[in-house]
Design a protein around this motif. Structure first.
Motif, PDB file in Angstrom:
ATOM      1  N   GLY A 106       0.799  -1.220   0.000  1.00 57.95           N
ATOM      2  CA  GLY A 106       0.000   0.000   0.000  1.00 57.95           C
ATOM      3  C   GLY A 106       0.832   1.270   0.000  1.00 57.95           C
ATOM      4  N   ARG A 107       1.980   1.218  -0.656  1.00 56.69           N
ATOM      5  CA  ARG A 107       2.869   2.397  -0.688  1.00 56.69           C
ATOM      6  C   ARG A 107       3.116   2.821  -2.131  1.00 56.69           C
ATOM      7  NH1 ARG A 107       7.899   1.126   3.143  1.00 56.69           N
ATOM      8  NH2 ARG A 107       8.120  -0.559   1.623  1.00 56.69           N
ATOM      9  N   THR A 108       2.034   3.076  -2.837  1.00 56.52           N
ATOM     10  CA  THR A 108       2.156   3.443  -4.249  1.00 56.52           C
ATOM     11  C   THR A 108       2.222   4.950  -4.467  1.00 56.52           C
ATOM     12  OG1 THR A 108      -0.254   3.375  -4.484  1.00 56.52           O
ATOM     13  CG2 THR A 108       0.967   1.360  -5.013  1.00 56.52           C
ATOM     14  N   ARG A 109       1.976   5.721  -3.425  1.00 58.55           N
ATOM     15  CA  ARG A 109       2.054   7.185  -3.546  1.00 58.55           C
ATOM     16  C   ARG A 109       3.253   7.696  -2.766  1.00 58.55           C
ATOM     17  NH1 ARG A 109      -2.878   9.894  -5.182  1.00 58.55           N
ATOM     18  NH2 ARG A 109      -1.954  11.771  -4.316  1.00 58.55           N
ATOM     19  N   VAL A 110       3.847   8.763  -3.265  1.00 50.32           N
ATOM     20  CA  VAL A 110       4.935   9.421  -2.547  1.00 50.32           C
ATOM     21  C   VAL A 110       4.556  10.888  -2.356  1.00 50.32           C
ATOM     22  CG1 VAL A 110       6.689   7.870  -3.464  1.00 50.32           C
ATOM     23  CG2 VAL A 110       6.169   9.971  -4.691  1.00 50.32           C
ATOM     24  N   ARG A 111       5.148  11.503  -1.376  1.00 47.14           N
ATOM     25  CA  ARG A 111       4.845  12.906  -1.127  1.00 47.14           C
ATOM     26  C   ARG A 111       5.399  13.767  -2.253  1.00 47.14           C
ATOM     27  NH1 ARG A 111       7.429  14.341   4.370  1.00 47.14           N
ATOM     28  NH2 ARG A 111       9.087  13.109   3.406  1.00 47.14           N
ATOM     29  N   PRO A 112       4.588  14.654  -2.832  1.00 45.89           N
ATOM     30  CA  PRO A 112       5.065  15.498  -3.932  1.00 45.89           C
ATOM     31  C   PRO A 112       6.340  16.264  -3.581  1.00 45.89           C
ATOM     32  CG  PRO A 112       2.690  15.691  -3.718  1.00 45.89           C
ATOM     33  CD  PRO A 112       3.161  14.873  -2.544  1.00 45.89           C
ATOM     34  N   HIS A 190      10.922  10.658 -18.764  1.00 47.55           N
ATOM     35  CA  HIS A 190      11.177  10.859 -17.337  1.00 47.55           C
ATOM     36  C   HIS A 190      10.043  11.610 -16.629  1.00 47.55           C
ATOM     37  CE1 HIS A 190      14.950  10.427 -19.526  1.00 47.55           C
ATOM     38  NE2 HIS A 190      15.516   9.991 -18.425  1.00 47.55           N
ATOM     39  N   GLU A 191       9.541  12.663 -17.276  1.00 48.96           N
ATOM     40  CA  GLU A 191       8.496  13.464 -16.639  1.00 48.96           C
ATOM     41  C   GLU A 191       7.195  12.671 -16.504  1.00 48.96           C
ATOM     42  OE1 GLU A 191       9.249  17.927 -18.132  1.00 48.96           O
ATOM     43  OE2 GLU A 191       9.530  16.386 -19.670  1.00 48.96           O
ATOM     44  N   ASP A 192       6.883  11.855 -17.519  1.00 52.57           N
ATOM     45  CA  ASP A 192       5.680  11.024 -17.431  1.00 52.57           C
ATOM     46  C   ASP A 192       5.783  10.049 -16.262  1.00 52.57           C
ATOM     47  OD1 ASP A 192       4.612  12.223 -19.686  1.00 52.57           O
ATOM     48  OD2 ASP A 192       5.457  10.725 -21.051  1.00 52.57           O
ATOM     49  N   LEU A 193       6.960   9.494 -16.069  1.00 57.90           N
ATOM     50  CA  LEU A 193       7.133   8.525 -14.982  1.00 57.90           C
ATOM     51  C   LEU A 193       7.022   9.195 -13.620  1.00 57.90           C
ATOM     52  CD1 LEU A 193       7.673   5.693 -14.031  1.00 57.90           C
ATOM     53  CD2 LEU A 193      10.126   6.091 -14.321  1.00 57.90           C
ATOM     54  N   ILE A 194       7.621  10.357 -13.467  1.00 61.04           N
ATOM     55  CA  ILE A 194       7.558  11.012 -12.161  1.00 61.04           C
ATOM     56  C   ILE A 194       6.144  11.482 -11.866  1.00 61.04           C
ATOM     57  CG2 ILE A 194       8.105  13.412 -12.770  1.00 61.04           C
ATOM     58  CD1 ILE A 194       9.534  11.357  -9.832  1.00 61.04           C
ATOM     59  N   ASP A 195       5.384  11.856 -12.910  1.00 59.96           N
ATOM     60  CA  ASP A 195       3.972  12.203 -12.714  1.00 59.96           C
ATOM     61  C   ASP A 195       3.193  10.989 -12.207  1.00 59.96           C
ATOM     62  OD1 ASP A 195       4.318  14.807 -13.531  1.00 59.96           O
ATOM     63  OD2 ASP A 195       3.657  14.451 -15.595  1.00 59.96           O
ATOM     64  N   ALA A 196       3.430   9.832 -12.828  1.00 56.98           N
ATOM     65  CA  ALA A 196       2.718   8.616 -12.424  1.00 56.98           C
ATOM     66  C   ALA A 196       3.066   8.225 -10.996  1.00 56.98           C
ATOM     67  CB  ALA A 196       3.054   7.478 -13.391  1.00 56.98           C
ATOM     68  N   VAL A 197       4.342   8.310 -10.645  1.00 57.44           N
ATOM     69  CA  VAL A 197       4.777   7.956  -9.296  1.00 57.44           C
ATOM     70  C   VAL A 197       4.173   8.908  -8.270  1.00 57.44           C
ATOM     71  CG1 VAL A 197       6.782   7.847  -7.760  1.00 57.44           C
ATOM     72  CG2 VAL A 197       6.904   6.822 -10.035  1.00 57.44           C
ATOM     73  N   THR A 198       4.133  10.188  -8.595  1.00 51.42           N
ATOM     74  CA  THR A 198       3.571  11.174  -7.667  1.00 51.42           C
ATOM     75  C   THR A 198       2.093  10.912  -7.407  1.00 51.42           C
ATOM     76  OG1 THR A 198       5.153  12.836  -8.458  1.00 51.42           O
ATOM     77  CG2 THR A 198       3.234  13.641  -7.261  1.00 51.42           C
ATOM     78  N   THR A 203      -0.496   1.825 -13.012  1.00 50.62           N
ATOM     79  CA  THR A 203      -0.783   1.435 -14.393  1.00 50.62           C
ATOM     80  C   THR A 203      -0.011   2.326 -15.359  1.00 50.62           C
ATOM     81  OG1 THR A 203      -2.997   0.642 -13.815  1.00 50.62           O
ATOM     82  CG2 THR A 203      -2.582   1.160 -16.131  1.00 50.62           C
ATOM     83  N   ALA A 204      -0.049   3.621 -15.103  1.00 52.12           N
ATOM     84  CA  ALA A 204       0.687   4.568 -15.947  1.00 52.12           C
ATOM     85  C   ALA A 204       2.191   4.370 -15.795  1.00 52.12           C
ATOM     86  CB  ALA A 204       0.303   5.998 -15.592  1.00 52.12           C
ATOM     87  N   ALA A 205       2.638   4.087 -14.554  1.00 48.08           N
ATOM     88  CA  ALA A 205       4.068   3.865 -14.334  1.00 48.08           C
ATOM     89  C   ALA A 205       4.543   2.644 -15.110  1.00 48.08           C
ATOM     90  CB  ALA A 205       4.350   3.694 -12.846  1.00 48.08           C
TER      91      ALA A 205
END
Length: 225
Positions: A106-112, A190-198, A203-205
């Motif tokens: 349950g740790r799929t989000r990171v702090r912006p 790179h930007e698409d990946l960091i958006d997905a991780v944030t 799925t997007a990642a």
């Protein structure tokens, strides 16, 4: 041997500084695959004693970047297209494992706020890729993945992935330097990946990482043809 304009090395932490300087020479394509040199040559180049040079070269050999020969000294390791494919496969498997682990826990989000420095690396890496600026792109690409790994994976996994990417660049650089159309093959997601991780959008990642790996394998196919 490294070029005469190589960065000078100070007396502190000589072993690590020499190793870093030589790794940069390889990544910049100034030390080419198969190129040979001796401890004496490197020591003279940097104006230091042989001991830290030998230690640095042994370290780089342990990392798989150099091959050592008792009689001929050291040479830059020559990776093959098959090696490169295996690197891409390995990083794909490990990165999928990282994503699954995050989902299970349950740790799929990171702090912006924690990804702000990584986002800056992403922007610079993507910009350099679109411009075809190989030197700048490599530096920011490696920093992007290293810093992203420090947030999303443990240090052992991120260290292993970093080594895979360094090896991949060592293989790729001589080929890309000769390719006037290299912008087509420098990944800029790179930007698409960091958006997905944030956003915690795995799925997007996954889709972005899959595109990253597919582009690398398509490029390998092109080299073989």
């Amino acid at each position: 041997m490294p070029s005469p304009g190589s960065t000078s090395v100070t007396r502190s932490t000589l072993r690590q500084q020499i190793a870093d300087a030589l790794r940069d020479e390889v990544l910049a394509g100034r030390l080419l695959p198969g190129q040979e040199f001796t401890v004496k040559q490197i020591a003279e180049q940097y104006g230091v004693s042989a001991t830290p040079v030998r230690e640095a070269l042994v370290d780089l050999s342990a990392q798989g970047l150099l091959d050592s020969d008792q009689h001929r000294g050291f040479r830059v390791h020559q990776f093959t297209v098959a090696d490169y494919r295996n690197m891409v496969d390995a990083r794909a498997l490990v990165m999928e494992g990282v994503i699954r682990h995050a989902e299970r826990n349950g740790r799929t989000r990171v702090r912006p706020k924690s990804v702000l420095p990584v986002r800056r690396r992403a922007e610079e890496a993507a910009r350099a890729a679109r411009c075809g600026d190989l030197d700048i792109h490599i530096g920011y690409d490696l920093r992007f993945w290293s810093e992203l790994g420090s947030i999303t994976a443990n240090c052992y996994i991120s260290g292993f992935l970093h080594q895979l990417r360094v090896h991949g660049w060592v293989f790729a650089v001589p080929h890309l330097r000769q390719d006037s159309g290299r912008r087509e093959w420098l990944w800029s997601g790179h930007e698409d990946l960091i958006d997905a991780v944030t956003l915690g959008d795995m799925t997007a990642a996954r889709a972005t990482i899959s595109g990253y790996n597919e582009q690398a394998l398509t490029w390998a196919d092109r080299l073989e043809r």
